[in-house]
Motif scaffolding. Structure first.
Motif, PDB file in Angstrom:
ATOM      1  N   PHE A 134       0.862  -1.193   0.000  1.00 33.50           N
ATOM      2  CA  PHE A 134       0.000   0.000   0.000  1.00 33.50           C
ATOM      3  C   PHE A 134       0.894   1.237   0.000  1.00 33.50           C
ATOM      4  CE2 PHE A 134      -2.045  -3.546   2.101  1.00 33.50           C
ATOM      5  CZ  PHE A 134      -3.248  -3.641   1.419  1.00 33.50           C
ATOM      6  N   SER A 135       1.756   1.325  -1.015  1.00 37.66           N
ATOM      7  CA  SER A 135       2.789   2.367  -1.033  1.00 37.66           C
ATOM      8  C   SER A 135       2.185   3.766  -1.031  1.00 37.66           C
ATOM      9  CB  SER A 135       3.703   2.185  -2.244  1.00 37.66           C
ATOM     10  OG  SER A 135       2.962   2.232  -3.449  1.00 37.66           O
ATOM     11  N   GLU A 136       0.964   3.894  -1.557  1.00 35.52           N
ATOM     12  CA  GLU A 136       0.327   5.219  -1.571  1.00 35.52           C
ATOM     13  C   GLU A 136      -0.029   5.687  -0.164  1.00 35.52           C
ATOM     14  OE1 GLU A 136      -3.120   2.290  -1.815  1.00 35.52           O
ATOM     15  OE2 GLU A 136      -1.023   2.409  -2.469  1.00 35.52           O
ATOM     16  N   LEU A 137      -0.016   4.759   0.806  1.00 33.64           N
ATOM     17  CA  LEU A 137      -0.327   5.099   2.196  1.00 33.64           C
ATOM     18  C   LEU A 137       0.936   5.212   3.050  1.00 33.64           C
ATOM     19  CD1 LEU A 137      -3.325   2.644   2.789  1.00 33.64           C
ATOM     20  CD2 LEU A 137      -3.428   5.042   2.094  1.00 33.64           C
ATOM     21  N   GLN A 138       2.105   5.078   2.427  1.00 32.36           N
ATOM     22  CA  GLN A 138       3.354   5.078   3.187  1.00 32.36           C
ATOM     23  C   GLN A 138       4.189   6.322   2.906  1.00 32.36           C
ATOM     24  OE1 GLN A 138       5.383   1.109   2.530  1.00 32.36           O
ATOM     25  NE2 GLN A 138       5.020   1.096   4.728  1.00 32.36           N
ATOM     26  N   VAL A 139       5.062   6.652   3.868  1.00 28.62           N
ATOM     27  CA  VAL A 139       6.123   7.614   3.581  1.00 28.62           C
ATOM     28  C   VAL A 139       7.141   6.910   2.686  1.00 28.62           C
ATOM     29  CG1 VAL A 139       5.942   8.991   5.665  1.00 28.62           C
ATOM     30  CG2 VAL A 139       7.343   6.931   5.686  1.00 28.62           C
ATOM     31  N   PRO A 140       8.096   7.654   2.081  1.00 26.31           N
ATOM     32  CA  PRO A 140       9.140   6.981   1.314  1.00 26.31           C
ATOM     33  C   PRO A 140       9.791   5.866   2.136  1.00 26.31           C
ATOM     34  CG  PRO A 140       9.264   9.334   0.968  1.00 26.31           C
ATOM     35  CD  PRO A 140       8.214   9.118   2.017  1.00 26.31           C
ATOM     36  N   THR A 141       9.851   4.682   1.528  1.00 26.86           N
ATOM     37  CA  THR A 141      10.291   3.471   2.235  1.00 26.86           C
ATOM     38  C   THR A 141      11.224   2.690   1.340  1.00 26.86           C
ATOM     39  OG1 THR A 141       8.226   3.341   3.507  1.00 26.86           O
ATOM     40  CG2 THR A 141       9.479   1.306   3.283  1.00 26.86           C
ATOM     41  N   LEU A 142      12.296   2.198   1.934  1.00 24.23           N
ATOM     42  CA  LEU A 142      13.297   1.412   1.224  1.00 24.23           C
ATOM     43  C   LEU A 142      13.525   0.115   1.990  1.00 24.23           C
ATOM     44  CD1 LEU A 142      15.720   1.289  -0.913  1.00 24.23           C
ATOM     45  CD2 LEU A 142      17.110   2.305   0.914  1.00 24.23           C
ATOM     46  N   VAL A 143      13.579  -1.012   1.275  1.00 23.68           N
ATOM     47  CA  VAL A 143      13.938  -2.294   1.887  1.00 23.68           C
ATOM     48  C   VAL A 143      15.157  -2.822   1.152  1.00 23.68           C
ATOM     49  CG1 VAL A 143      13.193  -4.645   2.401  1.00 23.68           C
ATOM     50  CG2 VAL A 143      11.532  -2.771   2.512  1.00 23.68           C
ATOM     51  N   THR A 144      16.256  -2.974   1.873  1.00 20.51           N
ATOM     52  CA  THR A 144      17.496  -3.422   1.248  1.00 20.51           C
ATOM     53  C   THR A 144      18.488  -3.882   2.310  1.00 20.51           C
ATOM     54  OG1 THR A 144      19.323  -2.760  -0.211  1.00 20.51           O
ATOM     55  CG2 THR A 144      18.521  -1.093   1.306  1.00 20.51           C
ATOM     56  N   SER A 145      19.471  -4.662   1.880  1.00 15.88           N
ATOM     57  CA  SER A 145      20.603  -5.008   2.746  1.00 15.88           C
ATOM     58  C   SER A 145      21.840  -4.187   2.396  1.00 15.88           C
ATOM     59  CB  SER A 145      20.922  -6.502   2.616  1.00 15.88           C
ATOM     60  OG  SER A 145      21.245  -6.814   1.269  1.00 15.88           O
ATOM     61  N   GLN A 146      21.728  -3.330   1.358  1.00 16.89           N
ATOM     62  CA  GLN A 146      22.895  -2.602   0.855  1.00 16.89           C
ATOM     63  C   GLN A 146      23.076  -1.268   1.596  1.00 16.89           C
ATOM     64  OE1 GLN A 146      23.196  -2.434  -3.508  1.00 16.89           O
ATOM     65  NE2 GLN A 146      21.496  -3.914  -3.590  1.00 16.89           N
ATOM     66  N   GLU A 147      24.198  -1.160   2.289  1.00 12.45           N
ATOM     67  CA  GLU A 147      24.474   0.050   3.059  1.00 12.45           C
ATOM     68  C   GLU A 147      24.522   1.281   2.160  1.00 12.45           C
ATOM     69  OE1 GLU A 147      27.993   1.926   5.849  1.00 12.45           O
ATOM     70  OE2 GLU A 147      27.702  -0.263   5.883  1.00 12.45           O
ATOM     71  N   SER A 148      25.058   1.134   0.954  1.00 11.28           N
ATOM     72  CA  SER A 148      25.185   2.289   0.060  1.00 11.28           C
ATOM     73  C   SER A 148      23.813   2.864  -0.299  1.00 11.28           C
ATOM     74  CB  SER A 148      25.940   1.899  -1.217  1.00 11.28           C
ATOM     75  OG  SER A 148      25.249   0.865  -1.917  1.00 11.28           O
ATOM     76  N   LEU A 149      22.822   1.991  -0.523  1.00  6.92           N
ATOM     77  CA  LEU A 149      21.480   2.469  -0.850  1.00  6.92           C
ATOM     78  C   LEU A 149      20.841   3.180   0.339  1.00  6.92           C
ATOM     79  CD1 LEU A 149      19.977  -0.514  -2.912  1.00  6.92           C
ATOM     80  CD2 LEU A 149      20.896   1.649  -3.770  1.00  6.92           C
ATOM     81  N   ILE A 150      21.082   2.655   1.536  1.00  4.12           N
ATOM     82  CA  ILE A 150      20.503   3.296   2.726  1.00  4.12           C
ATOM     83  C   ILE A 150      21.168   4.656   2.959  1.00  4.12           C
ATOM     84  CG2 ILE A 150      20.042   3.050   5.196  1.00  4.12           C
ATOM     85  CD1 ILE A 150      20.236  -0.021   4.749  1.00  4.12           C
ATOM     86  N   ARG A 151      22.471   4.736   2.718  1.00  2.00           N
ATOM     87  CA  ARG A 151      23.161   6.032   2.861  1.00  2.00           C
ATOM     88  C   ARG A 151      22.632   7.049   1.841  1.00  2.00           C
ATOM     89  NH1 ARG A 151      27.586   6.641   6.061  1.00  2.00           N
ATOM     90  NH2 ARG A 151      28.474   4.784   7.058  1.00  2.00           N
TER      91      ARG A 151
END
Length: 317
Positions: A134-151
């Motif tokens: 329900f991405s239209e009901l969420q704030v920007p959200t990321l799911v990953t194991s990659q530290e570079s993407l989270i940074r």
């Protein structure tokens, strides 16, 4: 009906706030027969689902009984399908043991038992990841194991929350801002050195007004929610993390969120669910053993467990 509850040890519950005991009290008031099992009591024999099950009696007047709130009879081998309804109320962690239990319960389902909630959906609907449908009901959200993407995500939004996908009660939740000294070590710890995906979300300032738990029964919202308000200096509203619970009527935005998610819950056989909402954003959809019934009942005089059983009784007729 015959009602079986699969739960954590009943002698260890927090009697003042436990939702499962409210369900059991409601079942007894409504004339149903109760059975009790732990995960380890469930088994499959010759392709059929069984349990070593104890007859259970519960007492709402425990204050007059010197705190004596339950009685268990002798365990006996029974077919799980001999129960009309099975309440799967084992708390997380959602580990392999839990998954194996859902396979046993799924066999009971094939034999005619009604499992609340549906075993396949318990496996499919991770409480963090399910909300991303329900991405239209969420704030920007990321799911990953990659530290570079989270940074990169942190650089974009400046202030984020990171959390494990299998946590409960607020454990493992961290708030990171640009320039935080421990970004690297936090991400290494949560991702287990880049081997396990986690969730990152833009920080929602409205958390100061509470992390709302909206309870859903068969896709319809209970009219009141519980706002879990963080302690001063804390970013987590979870009651287990020291948050204060304040029951409130649903707002129009809360009702709109529930209306969007409800049909999917019904379709997936998720009869009793807790939506976590901060501001106007869904952060989690709790399907394993949602709580907060007692706090709402105490503040608004509701009986949410009775509402649940009214639905279950209708469904079995």
């Amino acid at each position: 009906m015959r009602v079986l509850v699969v739960m954590d040890p009943i002698e260890n519950i927090n009697l003042k706030k436990d939702t499962t005991i409210a369900m059991l009290w409601a079942a007894k008031r409504r004339g149903h027969t109760l059975g009790y099992a732990l995960q380890d009591d469930l088994f499959i024999d010759a392709g059929k689902a069984f349990g070593t099950i104890a007859p259970l009696n519960v007492f709402e007047d425990y204050a007059d009984r010197n705190g004596h709130y339950f009685e268990l009879g002798d365990k006996q081998r029974e077919s799980l399908a001999s129960y009309d309804v099975i309440l799967m109320r084992k708390d997380p962690p959602f580990d392999l043991r839990f998954i194996y239990s859902t396979y046993i319960l799924e066999q009971a389902e094939r034999e005619g038992a009604w499992i609340i909630n549906k075993p396949q959906s318990l496996r499919d609907c991770n409480e963090k990841l399910f909300a991303t449908q329900f991405s239209e009901l969420q704030v920007p959200t990321l799911v990953t194991s990659q530290e570079s993407l989270i940074r990169e995500f942190l650089a974009t939004y400046g202030d984020i929350i990171v959390k494990p996908l299998d946590g409960m009660g607020g454990t493992g939740i961290f708030r990171l801002t640009v320039g935080s000294p421990n970004v690297g070590s936090t991400l290494e710890m949560l991702t287990i050195l880049g081997t396990q995906p986690i969730m990152a979300q833009r920080y929602i300032p409205e958390i100061v007004d509470g992390d709302k738990r909206i309870l859903m029964i068969n896709g319809e919202p209970v009219p009141y929610c519980l706002a879990r308000i963080p302690q001063a200096g804390e970013t987590r509203g979870n009651l287990a993390a020291g948050g204060r619970g304040e029951a409130r009527p649903l707002t129009d935005k809360d009702k709109a969120i529930a209306a969007k998610i409800g049909p999917t819950l019904r379709e997936k056989g998720l009869v009793f669910v807790g939506l976590d909402v901060i501001g106007e954003y869904v952060t989690e959809i709790n399907v394993t053993s949602p709580t907060c019934v007692r706090e709402i009942d105490a503040q608004f005089g509701t009986s949410i467990a009775d509402d649940l059983f009214a639905v279950l009784e209708q469904g079995r007729h």
